[in-house]
Structure formats: structure tokens, C-alpha cells
Design an enzyme around this catalytic site. Sequence first.
Site, PDB file in Angstrom:
ATOM      1  N   GLU A  20       0.823  -1.209   0.000  1.00  0.00           N
ATOM      2  CA  GLU A  20       0.000   0.000   0.000  1.00  0.00           C
ATOM      3  C   GLU A  20       0.859   1.261   0.000  1.00  0.00           C
ATOM      4  O   GLU A  20       1.846   1.356   0.719  1.00  0.00           O
ATOM      5  CB  GLU A  20      -0.921   0.005   1.229  1.00  0.00           C
ATOM      6  CG  GLU A  20      -1.827   1.221   1.267  1.00  0.00           C
ATOM      7  CD  GLU A  20      -3.020   1.029   2.192  1.00  0.00           C
ATOM      8  OE1 GLU A  20      -3.659  -0.041   2.116  1.00  0.00           O
ATOM      9  OE2 GLU A  20      -3.298   1.941   2.990  1.00  0.00           O
ATOM     10  N   TYR A  29     -22.127   5.266   4.497  1.00  0.00           N
ATOM     11  CA  TYR A  29     -21.289   4.148   4.887  1.00  0.00           C
ATOM     12  C   TYR A  29     -20.622   3.553   3.648  1.00  0.00           C
ATOM     13  O   TYR A  29     -21.132   3.710   2.533  1.00  0.00           O
ATOM     14  CB  TYR A  29     -22.128   3.078   5.581  1.00  0.00           C
ATOM     15  CG  TYR A  29     -22.817   3.597   6.821  1.00  0.00           C
ATOM     16  CD1 TYR A  29     -22.091   3.771   8.003  1.00  0.00           C
ATOM     17  CD2 TYR A  29     -24.169   3.934   6.803  1.00  0.00           C
ATOM     18  CE1 TYR A  29     -22.712   4.275   9.139  1.00  0.00           C
ATOM     19  CE2 TYR A  29     -24.794   4.430   7.933  1.00  0.00           C
ATOM     20  CZ  TYR A  29     -24.061   4.605   9.112  1.00  0.00           C
ATOM     21  OH  TYR A  29     -24.658   5.101  10.211  1.00  0.00           O
ATOM     22  N   GLU A  66     -15.372   3.397  15.998  1.00  0.00           N
ATOM     23  CA  GLU A  66     -16.672   4.057  16.160  1.00  0.00           C
ATOM     24  C   GLU A  66     -17.840   3.079  16.254  1.00  0.00           C
ATOM     25  O   GLU A  66     -18.981   3.491  16.432  1.00  0.00           O
ATOM     26  CB  GLU A  66     -16.925   5.023  14.996  1.00  0.00           C
ATOM     27  CG  GLU A  66     -15.994   6.226  15.024  1.00  0.00           C
ATOM     28  CD  GLU A  66     -16.115   7.071  13.759  1.00  0.00           C
ATOM     29  OE1 GLU A  66     -17.150   6.948  13.054  1.00  0.00           O
ATOM     30  OE2 GLU A  66     -15.180   7.833  13.463  1.00  0.00           O
ATOM     31  N   ALA A  67     -17.562   1.799  16.066  1.00  0.00           N
ATOM     32  CA  ALA A  67     -18.655   0.823  16.078  1.00  0.00           C
ATOM     33  C   ALA A  67     -19.193   0.628  17.494  1.00  0.00           C
ATOM     34  O   ALA A  67     -18.466   0.789  18.478  1.00  0.00           O
ATOM     35  CB  ALA A  67     -18.163  -0.512  15.518  1.00  0.00           C
ATOM     36  N   ASP A 112     -19.679  -4.523  14.472  1.00  0.00           N
ATOM     37  CA  ASP A 112     -18.763  -4.214  13.381  1.00  0.00           C
ATOM     38  C   ASP A 112     -18.641  -5.394  12.416  1.00  0.00           C
ATOM     39  O   ASP A 112     -18.586  -5.226  11.190  1.00  0.00           O
ATOM     40  CB  ASP A 112     -17.399  -3.839  13.961  1.00  0.00           C
ATOM     41  CG  ASP A 112     -16.533  -3.174  12.899  1.00  0.00           C
ATOM     42  OD1 ASP A 112     -17.040  -2.273  12.202  1.00  0.00           O
ATOM     43  OD2 ASP A 112     -15.369  -3.575  12.760  1.00  0.00           O
ATOM     44  N   ASN A 133      20.959   1.424 -28.162  1.00  0.00           N
ATOM     45  CA  ASN A 133      20.137   0.230 -27.979  1.00  0.00           C
ATOM     46  C   ASN A 133      20.858  -0.933 -28.660  1.00  0.00           C
ATOM     47  O   ASN A 133      21.428  -0.760 -29.746  1.00  0.00           O
ATOM     48  CB  ASN A 133      18.751   0.450 -28.606  1.00  0.00           C
ATOM     49  CG  ASN A 133      17.723  -0.578 -28.150  1.00  0.00           C
ATOM     50  OD1 ASN A 133      18.041  -1.529 -27.434  1.00  0.00           O
ATOM     51  ND2 ASN A 133      16.477  -0.376 -28.569  1.00  0.00           N
TER      52      ASN A 133
END
Lengths: 646, 646
Positions: B65, B176, B205-206, B212, B485
Site C-alpha cells: 500500500e 457508509y 466508532e462501532a 462491526d 540500444n
Amino acid sequence: MVNETQLSCSASSSSRSDGGSSSGSESSKDNSRCSTPVLDADRHERLREKMRRRQDAGDKWFSLEFFPPRTANAAVNLISRFDRMGAGGPLFIDVTWHPAGDPGSDKETSSMIIANTAVNYCGLETILHMTCCNQTKDDITAHLQKAKRLGLKNIMALRGDPSGEEWEEEVEGFNYAVDLVKHIRNEFDDYFDICVAGYPKGHPEAESYEADLRHLKEKVFAGADFIITQLFFRPETFLKFMKDCQAIGITCPIIPGIFPIQGYHSLRQLVKLSKLEVPQEIKDVIEPIKDNDAAIRNYGVELAVSMCRELLDSGMVHGLHFYTLNREVATTEVLKRLGLWNEDPRRPLPWAVSAHPKRRVEDVRPIFWASRPKSYIYRTQEWDDFPNGRWGNSSSPAFGELKDYYLFYLKSKSPREELLKMWGEELTGEESVFEVFTCYITGEPNRNGYKVTCMPWNDDPLATETNLLKDELEKVNRRGILTINSQPNINGKPSTDPIVGWGPSGGYVFQKAYLEFFTSSEIVTALLKVLKKYELRVNYHIVNVKGQNITNAPDLQPNAVTWGIFPGREIIQPTVVDPVSFLYWKDEAFALWIEQWAKLYEEESPSRMIIQYIHDNYYLVNLVDNDFPLENCLWQVVEDTFELLN
Amino acid sequence: MVNETQLSCSASSSSRSDGGSSSGSESSKDNSRCSTPVLDADRHERLREKMRRRQDAGDKWFSLEFFPPRTANAAVNLISRFDRMGAGGPLFIDVTWHPAGDPGSDKETSSMIIANTAVNYCGLETILHMTCCNQTKDDITAHLQKAKRLGLKNIMALRGDPSGEEWEEEVEGFNYAVDLVKHIRNEFDDYFDICVAGYPKGHPEAESYEADLRHLKEKVFAGADFIITQLFFRPETFLKFMKDCQAIGITCPIIPGIFPIQGYHSLRQLVKLSKLEVPQEIKDVIEPIKDNDAAIRNYGVELAVSMCRELLDSGMVHGLHFYTLNREVATTEVLKRLGLWNEDPRRPLPWAVSAHPKRRVEDVRPIFWASRPKSYIYRTQEWDDFPNGRWGNSSSPAFGELKDYYLFYLKSKSPREELLKMWGEELTGEESVFEVFTCYITGEPNRNGYKVTCMPWNDDPLATETNLLKDELEKVNRRGILTINSQPNINGKPSTDPIVGWGPSGGYVFQKAYLEFFTSSEIVTALLKVLKKYELRVNYHIVNVKGQNITNAPDLQPNAVTWGIFPGREIIQPTVVDPVSFLYWKDEAFALWIEQWAKLYEEESPSRMIIQYIHDNYYLVNLVDNDFPLENCLWQVVEDTFELLN
């Protein structure tokens, strides 16, 4: 008779600028940049462009004229003659138009169907003759449309025979060849290459030699692309004619018609039809030996060779057109002595290409039909696209069914009696079938003293390439691995290799080893066990007549088994083993047991039942060894299988 | 910060049967018949299918990530980090959504454009995060449409940050993540693979852990394909969570999010955002060493490795998702120690493929862009079809112009000052340019002691493969053959060869020798004389900036210079020398002299004028030796040229 239509038809004439063929010449200049001008261009150029390119390259060529056969059997023979004489490398062949023989029909002896077969199944550039007198415009247009649909691209436009003794003009009809030329250009634009006839001595019905030349010029100016002449006996006749044509502004190619004298009677017949006079010096030689065919033919060959040499040496002649009378020996002899017969013509691809324009781009085929290219062409004749570059998963549209195994161009050249001698008047068991396969491979006579020169899956003796595998093939066939197709592995041989080479020179060709055979379910069971050891190396496909099939082909993808690397080109991979088309081939391969072999015997006879048993119970197997740089492992696979069985 | 959006967003939920991914699983079963499941399937499967297939094969994987960069320079660095970390073989990467950073815009720092670059230019399977709160349906649909257009195929559906301190539901809006999942499925059917977030400790927050879990189940049942979890500190936390998910009927893949502790401050920051508590045993270790970055990182790596091992050993975990914080060292170290970092990932093709779905079939490219694949992708981004199987004469639609040489993903990784040190603060003549080329080849420092690690035509040091030609290249560059190249000839090396291999194992790869260089007109004149001797063997193409060009390529056909033969496949020929596209490349190759080199100097300065002179007067030459089984003759060609000049 050869050329009889042309001989007896009147010279008509027309007018046309040479624009069409000069554009052809330009495009052949472009093509001459190509490193392999002949092989590739041959498939893409039209006939007039090929002619122009060969002329520009100083490359002499020849062409061959045939007439349609009278019987179905003669058609089979003529087609195999096309194959044999096509191997010598003619620039084109032409097929005469037989007004009496229903020439535009679908009969296997019609001019149309013979020309169609030459183009599509023999891959020969072909000119179809067409006459116009006594026919309606609609008839002619229908013939031309049919010719176009069949892939014919060249028409020899002729007047044809008058219906009565005397020539009478029809007011609304086509009276001269020039009318046909104009009609073709009007109705079909530039689609066809058009050839017209020229008469070195003037047409017998023409008012004068000069008038006949003017008629010829009219035909050219109406849209003809080149001229083929009537036969003549002295080279100076042609050379004078050619100069006279040029003097009045005819600039298109003029090809001399060569008639090698092959016999006393055919010469007399021809002379009568063509109203030509045989020069005294020839008569003087021939008359004394008129009953000695061989002597006359030898003389004819000598005479033709010396005349052709003189024509070629003049520098004015680039191609020679032969009136073959549908015979091979004399014409082939002349061509060989002239050095024009190309004994080892380079193959553009490893398989015989079709000359239909829509198949121009075709350059990939499944290996299964390697020995039955005509069947492959027949079964794919309805395709609109042909695989080009790669076979691909999607390039497997339905194959047409092969219902009629007796289509004249798919039929065995050998009659039933001969096949029985080769394959056995009476079979005593599966072993006697093994023996037939083995004799075909070895070339040894069978137990009755007959050589087996063809099999249901292959109408010709073993290919030179397959000969490389002969010893191994013999061993396995004796033990019931009945091989019908195989190729050795090749790791980069020059593309000019006389046995395995194909394509432009300067390249390298490669192959994966391939083996295809019928065998019993007992052997298949052992084979499958052995193949587990070779899982990563050998691709296999095993199927029986009921369609039960076992394969390890990844995602049913095709496997390229023949490919070539050429200077300045992309890779060409003309042969694949394709799991999808194998199932179509399977039906054909199994049916050939019955159609070609079992049906030689009485129903319910033991021989027939043996073949039927094999058909019903054997499996068809194909094996590819992917490791082409290593020694072919397929023999080891078979060896291991036999070991497991013992 | 990594995952900050995800960390602070509320867990929403939804419901959906697993139908979608089970169909994926079926299709991956089909693909598993393929002999080369990973390499080929990778380009054709969607992410959920890849995941399923790797799981079925017992093949562990990882993903990475990243967050979008803050500045344009950081974007350049991030893209080259994608390239480097992409080489380790992540199953996918994901790019977080920065609501504050105009995430859907065309800015080079936007989430959308970074994800686009990862997919199209780095060839990475990519998930774009997207949050939904405080956005209109139309905004979201527009973002999704844009993502689809750019070739993005995977979305991580998140709620996002509330606008105020306290969460307030909007009546008509998306409240949500489950609303976003439903919206994507409604508007885009099954086009996107959808990922959602899971919270091993429950969302802060659940109402409760159980509540959850129910929310998560709702998200999955609304259409999510898999779950990535928030970070956690103890393996048992994840394993319990996973069992709890399964217990309530969540069957899709659940991927643990791994956060290797990389420093004291980043850990504190993360903990604050995620409202997670760091376990006491970790605090006890970290607090005493909090000022020793190296010690903390080492500990973080140890901890992550031992946690990952435990997860993998549980048999419940097949993939690991790493929160990299856009840093390389710690994550790479963990992956290497786990044996998941694939040091030598097999290349499916010799060049870097793009992951845009429309380029899925692309398997042929001109060789010219070998070192500039991103430029090639950029210039062909408007193409609708990509060459597949063969390049062909017709496969040369217009290339887009390369106007902006400073597009961040095409830009040199090195800043101007560094380039000046490498390529010379001041040039004294053409020879000093020859020296730069020579130093790039040899790896020796230049006269000022700096190594030349990139050139305008190649932003990376010499490829391993080119190293095979190093000695020869050095010699010719010293004398003014300025190579940009080249490739050696290869006559059938195993496809697994670490240097020149590519494609599925069990195959053989081949190459024709290739050399491309700039050189003076004096050398070109001599070269052309020499090339006459090699006419049949060497294809050449010589062009100057004005477009004057000389070639012996037949019919302007492409020449395949790299190809591979694989078990059960058709031939793959991924690289061609194509005379038509060479003229497009020529413009780019000449422009790079000016855009990347001359512009480093003041206008009218002698250095700039030297580069300008070369640009205006030199020729770009490419040479192919078609005889790949023989020793490369191109060095002899160059040698002969120098001899002729002396």
C-alpha cells in the site's frame, strides 16, 4: 483437343492504352525491393504483374495449356498431372473452353470445374478460356461471375467456333473476341487479367496479315493484358510477328505458343484445324518415320528445343507457352533441356497453397491434413477469413463436412483392383493390416509381391522428409502403431535445405517432432501411463471414433510445430497441432478406414469386418515433442510403451 | 500517511452472496489447465481470480500500500519506487484516496493519476481507494467512470473522514462504505473488483466488535470481493477475527494488513489516527530505544517477520498486505526474510507489460522503445487495438506525439545538477560526447569523477543483457558510434535463462543481434559501402533528423528480432524492428538530444551548440544481423567501416 477452340476462332480486335499493366509494373517495382521477390510476390501479384516482374528480372518462364477431359476418370488423371507438372514451376496453366462439353457447368469434366480445381486445389495460376459467339450477354456474364466466385482471375477471351459452316455476324451478339474483352472490362472493371490470341501468320479468316494485326491491336486497346500466339513452325515467323506488333504500337507481352510435335496424327489433326501449313523441311523429316512414334516425338522435342532456344536467345522472348495436348513427356523433356523445368522448386510454405485470391494471406494450417491438402481446402472453402500469422484459439470456425470421399479431386488415383492388390484381397487379422502399413513405410513388396504406394490417408508414396524416420516408423508399425503422419524435429536448418527447407532463402526452418497413429486401446492404456513421465515435454491428444478424448494441450491452444525465421520478416509458423481442429480431422481420419478401405470388400466379409473392428475400437493419437533442440523422444515414448506391455 | 483514510473511516456494511467470486474461481480452474498458469493468466484474470488461483495453488503472495505524494518530485520518486518494488512481484499495490489532495483530478500528485501510472506505465495490478462521505453520487460516479477509462479495475470502497468532529448522517448522501459498494455494483455491474476494510479489533466508532462484524458482512454481501484489514499487533488478533468472520458466513478472502514498525514517531502518529492500542510488550521494547531509528526498524522487521510467519503457518492466510508508508527498506527486508520477495521474477515477455485491460492481448512491440517503455505506452495510449501475434504492415497506426518530455512518469529520475555532473558541465567537442557514451557503457567515472548512470535514451544503468556486449560497445562508442540500444544474438537458450529468458518455462528463446546508434555522416558514408557486402545478411535503416532515410527492409516489413518457442503454444515474437515505427521513434530519439541534454546548457553556449550540431547532422542507424545462429557480424561491419575510413 488442345487449343482447338483457339485454333478455330476468329481473330477479333479492340483498342486500349496500356495503363492497366503499367500500374502493375509500378507495383512490381515496389515489390522488387522485397528480399524474396518470387516466393512472396507470387501469392499477391496478379498474373500480368508476375509476368512483368519476371521479365524485369530477366527470369525466363513457361506456361502449359490443357484441355478439359472427356470422362470422370480422365479428370482424376488430369488433376494428378496438374500436380506433377505444376511441380516444374509453370507461371500459369490454361484450360480451354469446350462449347460442346457444357464448359460452364458443375460437371467434373467442364472447363470451369477443371480450372477451378487447378486454382483452388492444385494452387496453379490459371487462365480459363472463354468464347463468346453464339452466346447471350447474360450467359457470358453468368460464366464470368461464376469464374470470379470460384477464385479464377484470368480469362482468355476468344471468339469461338461459328455455328454454321460460314461465319455470320449477329447484330446484338458478340461477334468478335474484342466484344468479349470490352464486355469483361465493362462488367468486371479491372478484376480479370485478360489474354487474347495472336496469329503469327495472320488468322486464316482475316482479310490480310495487316488487317489481322489491326484486329489484335484493337483487342489490346480494349483491355487485354497480354497475347498468346497460335503455334508456328519457324522462330522467324514469331520474331517478325512480334516486330510487326511493336511497330503498330502493341507493347504488352506477347507469348509464343510452342507445339512440340508428338505424333504424326496429332500434327495432321492440328494442321487441319488451324489451317496452318507445315513447312516442307519438317514434312521431309516426318513422312519417312510417320509410323515410328518414338522417332517422331524425339524429332519434335529436338525441333521445339532448338526453336525455343532461338526465341529466348533473341532477347525478345521471356516466356514460352506450351500446347501440351494433355501429355507430359514431350513438354517436360523440352523444358528440362531448356533448363526451365525447376526440378526443385522452392516451396513458399511447407504445404501446397491454394491460388484462390481469398486464401492469399493464408499461412497457417493444422498439420493433420498434411497429406490431404485438397481435402483441407475443400473443407474450408466456405471460410471468409484464413488464419494469417497465427492460428489462434478463435481461428477454428467450423470445418465443412467431407461427405463425398469420391469427389474427383479427392479420389485415389488408383482403381479398386490396384488398391486390393496393395492392401490385400483378403485380410486375416489386425496383423495383416499392420503389414500393409509396414510395406508402405519400407517400400518393400507385400506378401503378394505388390508395392504399397498409397494408403487411405496418403495417396502418394512416403515423403522424402518422412523417409528420414523410415527405420523407426517400420519398427513401430510392425507392432501395431499404425502411423499416418509424422515429421522429424529440425533445429534450424537453412531454408534452402532440399528436404525440409521452405520459404525465402537466407532463412532457417525449425520443427517439433510429430507422430500421429492409430492404435489399439490396450496400447493406449500403456501409452498413457508412459506419457505421465513426459508430461512437461510431450503434448498429446488421444481420441476414438466415439469422440472420447484425452489431451494435455494447455487451454486447447494450438502448438506451432513448423516455423521459419527469415531475413527482414516476422516469424512464419505455417503448421500447428490444434486440439480443436483435430476433432474435425478425427472424423475424416476414421471415415477413411471405411470409405477407402472397408468398402473394397463385400459386406459381412471377414476382411471388411477386420477394418470395421479397427475403425470402431482403435484410437487416433498425436504426439508432439516440444524439446526440438534435443533428440526426438517420441520413439522412446513408444519403446517405453511396448516395454510396459511386455 | 498510509492508510490514514482507511484508518479513520467508519466501518459500513452490506450483503451479497459470493456468486461473483465463485464464478471467478471456476474460470481460474479452467485456466489451471494452462501449462503456464501464472504468467499467462496474470494478464487475463481479474484480481479476485488471481487471488483465488494463488490460494488454490498454495502459493503465498503479498501486496503493497502506498499513499499519493505531496509534490511533483515526490511523484517521480514514487513511480520509480513502484518499478523497483514491482520487481519483487506483489500481487497488487493500492493507492490511498486523499480527499484533501484533489484525489480524482489530473494533477500528477492525485490518487487517480498515481494509480493510473501504476497500472498503465508500471504494469502493476492496482486498487484505487475511494471514499464516499461528503460527496455527491454524481461526483463518485464521475470518479469511477474516469477510473474505468484509465484502465483501473479495482476499488477499495471506504467511507472516509467525517467533515466535522462528530459523525452526522446525510439523508440523501453516502453514509457508509456499504453504500459505495452498492452504488458501484448498481452503476458498474461486475466491472470492478471491490475491496472493503475489516477491523480485527472492531472499528473504533462501532457500537461493538460484533456489530462491526455484522457491518462487514453487509459490505461483503453488497458485492465486495475481498477484505483487507486494519493493522494489528498480534497474530492471534487477526486469526480470531478471521474465525469470527467465517462463523457469521463471510467466505471471501480476508487479507491481514501488516505494519512493520519503522520508527517511533510514525508509530505514534498511526496509533493516534487508528485509535489502536500498542500492546505493552511492544512499548516495553520501543520506549528505551526510541531515539535509535535503526534499532527500532530492526525490531519492527523482526516483529513483522515473526507475526507473518505465524499467520502463514496457521494455514488460514494466503496473502499479506503491507502498509509501506511509501518506504522500501523495511517492507522489502520483511518480504525477503519471508521468502516472498521474488528476486528474479519470470518475465512474461521481454518488455514491461502495461496492466490496462485493453492492452491484455498486446504481445508485440518495436524494439526502439526497449529502454523507454513508458514513452511507448504513452504514445500508443489512444490505440484501440494492440498487435497480437504479429506486428504486420497494417499494425502501424499513428503514434501519439511526445510533446511533453517532462511528464512526471517519463522524466529522468535525476535532477539537472546531477545530469550536468554526469554528462559534462561544459562540452569541448564531439569527442567529449563520445566520452559520456563510453563512460555509460563501461561504468567507469567520467573525467570529473562521476559515474554516468543514465543517458537521455535510457534512465537506468546498462541492462544485464547489454553487459554481454560491453567490451564491443566500449570500443565503438570511443570512436563515435554512439550506441543507444543493442541486443546480442541468441540461438535457443532456455526460457528460464536468468539474463535473456522470458515467458513460460520449458521454452526456448531466440534473438537476432541488434545495434542502434547515432553517428556522423562521414561514418555513415563508409558504413553504406560496407553494408553492400552484407546486403543479404544485414537489414539496415539509416535516417537523419530531416527524415532522409535509407533502408533495405523488404516491402517495409517488420523484422522479428526476439521470439520464443514454448510447449503447446504458438510462436511468440514480442519484439520487431519495424521500418515504419522507426520513423516515429526517430523524432523522439533526436528530440531527446535537445530536450534532455542541450537544454541543460545556456542558449548559445558552446556546449549547447555541440549537442545541437550532433542533433542536426548525425544519423540514427539500426542494424539487424539476420543470421542468428552464426557469430554476430555487426561488430565486423563496424570494424570494416572504421578500416575503410583509415
